[in-house]
Design an enzyme around this catalytic site. Sequence first.
Site, PDB file in Angstrom:
ATOM      1  N   SER A   1       0.848  -1.214   0.000  1.00 24.34           N
ATOM      2  CA  SER A   1       0.000   0.000   0.000  1.00 24.34           C
ATOM      3  C   SER A   1       0.871   1.247   0.000  1.00 24.34           C
ATOM      4  CB  SER A   1      -0.873   0.003   1.262  1.00 24.34           C
ATOM      5  OG  SER A   1      -1.557   1.238   1.382  1.00 24.34           O
TER       6      SER A   1
ATOM      7  N   TYR B   1      -1.011  -0.501  10.464  1.00 17.51           N
ATOM      8  CA  TYR B   1      -1.263  -0.740   9.033  1.00 17.51           C
ATOM      9  C   TYR B   1      -0.065  -0.259   8.210  1.00 17.51           C
ATOM     10  CZ  TYR B   1      -3.688  -1.056   4.565  1.00 17.51           C
ATOM     11  OH  TYR B   1      -4.044  -1.393   3.277  1.00 17.51           O
TER      12      TYR B   1
HETATM   13  N1  LIG Z   1      -8.803  -0.948  -0.971  1.00 19.58           N
HETATM   14  C1  LIG Z   1      -7.740  -0.149  -0.901  1.00 19.58           C
HETATM   15  O1  LIG Z   1      -7.841   1.071  -1.085  1.00 19.58           O
HETATM   16  C2  LIG Z   1      -6.398  -0.727  -0.598  1.00 19.58           C
HETATM   17  C3  LIG Z   1      -5.290   0.122  -0.711  1.00 19.58           C
HETATM   18  C4  LIG Z   1      -4.028  -0.388  -0.472  1.00 19.58           C
HETATM   19  C5  LIG Z   1      -3.869  -1.713  -0.128  1.00 19.58           C
HETATM   20  N2  LIG Z   1      -4.964  -2.525  -0.016  1.00 19.58           N
HETATM   21  C6  LIG Z   1      -4.756  -3.922   0.349  1.00 19.58           C
HETATM   22  O2  LIG Z   1      -5.444  -4.745  -0.563  1.00 19.58           O
HETATM   23  C7  LIG Z   1      -5.737  -5.990   0.078  1.00 19.58           C
HETATM   24  C8  LIG Z   1      -7.190  -6.354  -0.162  1.00 19.58           C
HETATM   25  O3  LIG Z   1      -8.009  -5.420   0.522  1.00 19.58           O
HETATM   26  P1  LIG Z   1      -9.418  -4.952  -0.014  1.00 19.58           P
HETATM   27  O4  LIG Z   1      -9.342  -3.508  -0.234  1.00 19.58           O
HETATM   28  O5  LIG Z   1      -9.865  -5.810  -1.105  1.00 19.58           O
HETATM   29  O6  LIG Z   1     -10.289  -5.189   1.311  1.00 19.58           O
HETATM   30  P2  LIG Z   1     -11.532  -6.162   1.611  1.00 19.58           P
HETATM   31  O7  LIG Z   1     -12.582  -5.971   0.589  1.00 19.58           O
HETATM   32  O8  LIG Z   1     -11.859  -5.939   3.039  1.00 19.58           O
HETATM   33  O9  LIG Z   1     -10.918  -7.624   1.416  1.00 19.58           O
HETATM   34  C9  LIG Z   1      -9.997  -8.165   2.329  1.00 19.58           C
HETATM   35  C10 LIG Z   1      -9.851  -9.642   2.020  1.00 19.58           C
HETATM   36  O10 LIG Z   1      -8.893 -10.204   2.933  1.00 19.58           O
HETATM   37  C11 LIG Z   1      -9.433 -11.383   3.485  1.00 19.58           C
HETATM   38  N3  LIG Z   1      -8.914 -11.607   4.836  1.00 19.58           N
HETATM   39  C12 LIG Z   1      -8.943 -10.766   5.896  1.00 19.58           C
HETATM   40  N4  LIG Z   1      -8.413 -11.368   6.978  1.00 19.58           N
HETATM   41  C13 LIG Z   1      -8.047 -12.613   6.572  1.00 19.58           C
HETATM   42  C14 LIG Z   1      -7.435 -13.715   7.238  1.00 19.58           C
HETATM   43  N5  LIG Z   1      -7.089 -13.664   8.546  1.00 19.58           N
HETATM   44  N6  LIG Z   1      -7.191 -14.833   6.531  1.00 19.58           N
HETATM   45  C15 LIG Z   1      -7.538 -14.892   5.237  1.00 19.58           C
HETATM   46  N7  LIG Z   1      -8.116 -13.910   4.546  1.00 19.58           N
HETATM   47  C16 LIG Z   1      -8.367 -12.767   5.232  1.00 19.58           C
HETATM   48  C17 LIG Z   1     -10.951 -11.201   3.473  1.00 19.58           C
HETATM   49  O11 LIG Z   1     -11.591 -12.464   3.381  1.00 19.58           O
HETATM   50  P3  LIG Z   1     -12.358 -13.206   4.566  1.00 19.58           P
HETATM   51  O12 LIG Z   1     -12.855 -12.151   5.502  1.00 19.58           O
HETATM   52  O13 LIG Z   1     -13.450 -13.961   3.864  1.00 19.58           O
HETATM   53  O14 LIG Z   1     -11.317 -14.093   5.160  1.00 19.58           O
HETATM   54  C18 LIG Z   1     -11.155 -10.412   2.196  1.00 19.58           C
HETATM   55  O15 LIG Z   1     -11.330 -11.275   1.106  1.00 19.58           O
HETATM   56  C19 LIG Z   1      -5.375  -5.814   1.553  1.00 19.58           C
HETATM   57  O16 LIG Z   1      -4.105  -6.391   1.786  1.00 19.58           O
HETATM   58  C20 LIG Z   1      -5.306  -4.299   1.713  1.00 19.58           C
HETATM   59  O17 LIG Z   1      -4.458  -3.911   2.757  1.00 19.58           O
HETATM   60  C21 LIG Z   1      -6.234  -2.055  -0.230  1.00 19.58           C
END
Ligand SMILES: NC(=O)c1ccc[n+]([C@@H]2O[C@H](COP(=O)([O-])OP(=O)(O)OC[C@H]3O[C@@H](n4cnc5c(N)ncnc54)[C@H](OP(=O)(O)O)[C@@H]3O)[C@@H](O)[C@H]2O)c1
Length: 249
Positions: A140, A153
């Site tokens: 990120s 984070y």
């Molecule tokens: N959205 C943004 O703006 C953004 C920006 C920078 C980086 N990111 C990164 O992108 C990645 C995906 O995030 P997102 O934005 O798509 O958020 P999201 O919609 O909340 O998805 C997060 C995913 O991670 C899984 N997860 C959470 N805890 C877990 C665990 N203990 N074991 C296995 N799976 C787990 C969840 O699945 P379950 O709950 O079903 O396990 C879900 O599928 C993350 O690493 C986040 O930090 C996002």
Amino acid sequence: MNNIVITGASSGIGRSLAFEFARRGYNLGLTARRIDLLEGLKQEILGQNQNLRVENRMLDVTDYDQVFSTIPELVSSLGGTLSIFIANAGIAGTKNTSVSGFQINKKIIDVNLIGAMACFSSAADIMKKQKSGQIVGISSVAGFRGLPGSAAYSSSKAGLTVYMEAMRSELKKFNITVTTIQPGFIDTPINQDKKSRPFVVNPSRGGTLIANLIEKKVSVSTVPRFPWGIIGFIMRNIPDFIWQRLSSI
Ligand SMILES: NC(=O)c1ccc[n+]([C@@H]2O[C@H](COP(=O)([O-])OP(=O)(O)OC[C@H]3O[C@@H](n4cnc5c(N)ncnc54)[C@H](OP(=O)(O)O)[C@@H]3O)[C@@H](O)[C@H]2O)c1
């Protein structure tokens, strides 16, 4: 056929990447804790392309022994080869750095950094035997500097980026590419409670941009590249006293 494994595929970026790589003809190995969401996703993908193979596994990335057994088993069920592995699972949680915030802060490090490290180890062992493959981590822009209110984070993502930098050099001799993706704001549940999300992009567009960067085998990139590449450069390079002023506002 190319096989790809994505962690955290039940929501947000992981779900978008599953659709995007299915569209590009990859067989999918999808993991998350919410297996019901993965099953719904599988049906949607197979409804659009019946020739693909989609395998789902329930996996909590903080259950490290389960990671070490599930990932090789999942790859076997896809036919035994692994072209791309994406460590995407992650959580946020805005907390202070006092005792009341410790447990959630620790959990953020456990999932985002140590969980990803466990997944990388498993994927790297498979790819070393193949002498090919690509390991991707979703870091990120929050890892460029310590963001107030997001200490854990920011640290988890800074740690992930640096861990992957070392892996990139270690794994080169095995013909394994390591790609670090640093998104800005993508409209997913992880940030929908935030008051301000500058330059936010929708998940489908985010998935396309990330998949393009992965297929180009870039080493490190922000998403979108512009303006976050420039903002990231500034964030990393401004002196501490200026950062302190800006981030205290
Ligand atoms: N959205 C943004 O703006 C953004 C920006 C920078 C980086 N990111 C990164 O992108 C990645 C995906 O995030 P997102 O934005 O798509 O958020 P999201 O919609 O909340 O998805 C997060 C995913 O991670 C899984 N997860 C959470 N805890 C877990 C665990 N203990 N074991 C296995 N799976 C787990 C969840 O699945 P379950 O709950 O079903 O396990 C879900 O599928 C993350 O690493 C986040 O930090 C996002």
